[in-house]
Design a protein around this motif. Structure first.
Motif, short mmCIF file in Angstrom:
data_model
loop_
_atom_site.label_atom_id
_atom_site.label_comp_id
_atom_site.label_asym_id
_atom_site.label_seq_id
_atom_site.Cartn_x
_atom_site.Cartn_y
_atom_site.Cartn_z
N ILE A 83 0.84 -1.20 0.00
CA ILE A 83 0.00 0.00 0.00
C ILE A 83 0.88 1.25 0.00
CG2 ILE A 83 -1.74 1.30 1.27
CD1 ILE A 83 -2.75 -1.38 2.34
N VAL A 84 0.51 2.21 -0.84
CA VAL A 84 1.21 3.49 -0.89
C VAL A 84 0.74 4.31 0.32
CG1 VAL A 84 1.64 5.58 -2.23
CG2 VAL A 84 1.27 3.39 -3.41
N THR A 85 1.68 4.77 1.13
CA THR A 85 1.33 5.50 2.36
C THR A 85 1.69 6.97 2.34
OG1 THR A 85 3.42 4.86 3.38
CG2 THR A 85 1.52 3.43 3.80
N HIS A 86 2.48 7.40 1.37
CA HIS A 86 2.87 8.81 1.32
C HIS A 86 1.62 9.67 1.13
CE1 HIS A 86 4.68 12.58 0.02
NE2 HIS A 86 5.81 12.14 0.56
N PRO A 87 1.37 10.63 2.03
CA PRO A 87 0.10 11.37 1.99
C PRO A 87 -0.11 12.23 0.75
CG PRO A 87 1.59 12.33 3.61
CD PRO A 87 2.24 11.06 3.13
N PHE A 88 0.95 12.64 0.07
CA PHE A 88 0.79 13.52 -1.08
C PHE A 88 0.93 12.80 -2.42
CE2 PHE A 88 2.39 16.28 2.38
CZ PHE A 88 1.22 16.98 2.58
N HIS A 89 1.15 11.49 -2.38
CA HIS A 89 1.26 10.74 -3.63
C HIS A 89 -0.13 10.52 -4.20
CE1 HIS A 89 2.16 7.54 -6.47
NE2 HIS A 89 3.42 7.94 -6.40
N PRO A 90 -0.30 10.63 -5.52
CA PRO A 90 -1.63 10.43 -6.12
C PRO A 90 -2.23 9.05 -5.84
CG PRO A 90 -0.07 11.25 -7.77
CD PRO A 90 0.69 11.02 -6.51
N TRP A 91 -1.38 8.06 -5.60
CA TRP A 91 -1.86 6.71 -5.31
C TRP A 91 -1.93 6.43 -3.81
CZ3 TRP A 91 0.96 3.00 -9.25
CH2 TRP A 91 0.53 3.31 -10.55
N SER A 92 -1.89 7.43 -2.98
CA SER A 92 -1.91 7.24 -1.53
C SER A 92 -3.14 6.43 -1.12
CB SER A 92 -1.93 8.59 -0.82
OG SER A 92 -1.91 8.41 0.58
N GLY A 93 -2.90 5.40 -0.32
CA GLY A 93 -3.98 4.52 0.14
C GLY A 93 -4.32 3.41 -0.84
N ARG A 94 -3.72 3.44 -1.99
CA ARG A 94 -4.02 2.46 -3.03
C ARG A 94 -3.11 1.25 -2.91
NH1 ARG A 94 -4.42 4.31 -9.36
NH2 ARG A 94 -5.19 2.35 -10.18
N ARG A 95 -3.67 0.06 -3.12
CA ARG A 95 -2.87 -1.17 -3.11
C ARG A 95 -2.25 -1.33 -4.50
NH1 ARG A 95 -2.28 -5.25 0.13
NH2 ARG A 95 -4.02 -4.64 1.44
N VAL A 96 -0.95 -1.61 -4.54
CA VAL A 96 -0.24 -1.79 -5.79
C VAL A 96 0.48 -3.14 -5.77
CG1 VAL A 96 0.06 0.68 -6.21
CG2 VAL A 96 1.80 -0.56 -4.94
N GLN A 97 0.80 -3.63 -6.95
CA GLN A 97 1.53 -4.88 -7.08
C GLN A 97 2.99 -4.55 -7.34
OE1 GLN A 97 0.11 -7.44 -10.18
NE2 GLN A 97 1.72 -8.95 -9.86
N VAL A 98 3.88 -5.18 -6.61
CA VAL A 98 5.31 -4.97 -6.79
C VAL A 98 5.79 -5.84 -7.94
CG1 VAL A 98 7.59 -5.14 -5.73
CG2 VAL A 98 5.62 -4.45 -4.35
N CYS A 99 6.34 -5.21 -8.97
CA CYS A 99 6.89 -5.94 -10.12
C CYS A 99 8.32 -6.38 -9.84
CB CYS A 99 6.85 -5.06 -11.37
SG CYS A 99 5.20 -4.58 -11.86
N ARG A 100 9.09 -5.48 -9.23
CA ARG A 100 10.47 -5.80 -8.87
C ARG A 100 10.97 -4.77 -7.87
NH1 ARG A 100 14.31 -2.96 -12.65
NH2 ARG A 100 12.97 -1.68 -13.94
#
Length: 85
Positions: free
Chosen positions: A2-19
Motif C-alpha cells: 500500500i502506498v502510504t505517502h500522503p501527497f502521492h496520487p496513489w496514496s492509500g491504493r494497493r499496488v503490485q510490486v513488479c520488482r
C-alpha cells in the motif's frame, strides 16, 4: 503493498510490486496498480517502510553506556592543567 505517502496520487491504493531495486543505497519498488501504469516508489513511501525508531537504542543500553563512560572517566582522574607537573 500500500502506498502510504500522503501527497502521492496513489496514496492509500494497493499496488503490485513488479520488482525491487537499489538506487543510491535505498530500496525502491517498481509497481503497477493493474491499469497498465507503473510507478517507482521509495520504500519509505509504502507500508513496507521500517517502523520509526526501530533502530534506536533502548534506554537500558544508553544507561549501561553512560555507566561505562563514567567509570572510564573516573579511572583517568582529572587532567593536568598547563602541561607537565
Amino acid at each position: 503493498m500500500i502506498v502510504t505517502h500522503p501527497f502521492h496520487p496513489w496514496s492509500g491504493r494497493r499496488v503490485q510490486v513488479c520488482r525491487t531495486v537499489r538506487r543510491s543505497g535505498n530500496l525502491v519498488f517498481v509497481c503497477t496498480a493493474g491499469d497498465g501504469m507503473t510507478v517507482t516508489l521509495p520504500q519509505a513511501w509504502t507500508d513496507r517502510a521500517p517502523v520509526a525508531g526501530e533502530n534506536r537504542l533502548a534506554m537500558e543500553g544508553l544507561c549501561a553506556l553512560s555507566a561505562l563512560v563514567n567509570a572510564l572517566v573516573s579511572r583517568c582522574g582529572e587532567p593536568s592543567r598547563g602541561g607537565t607537573s
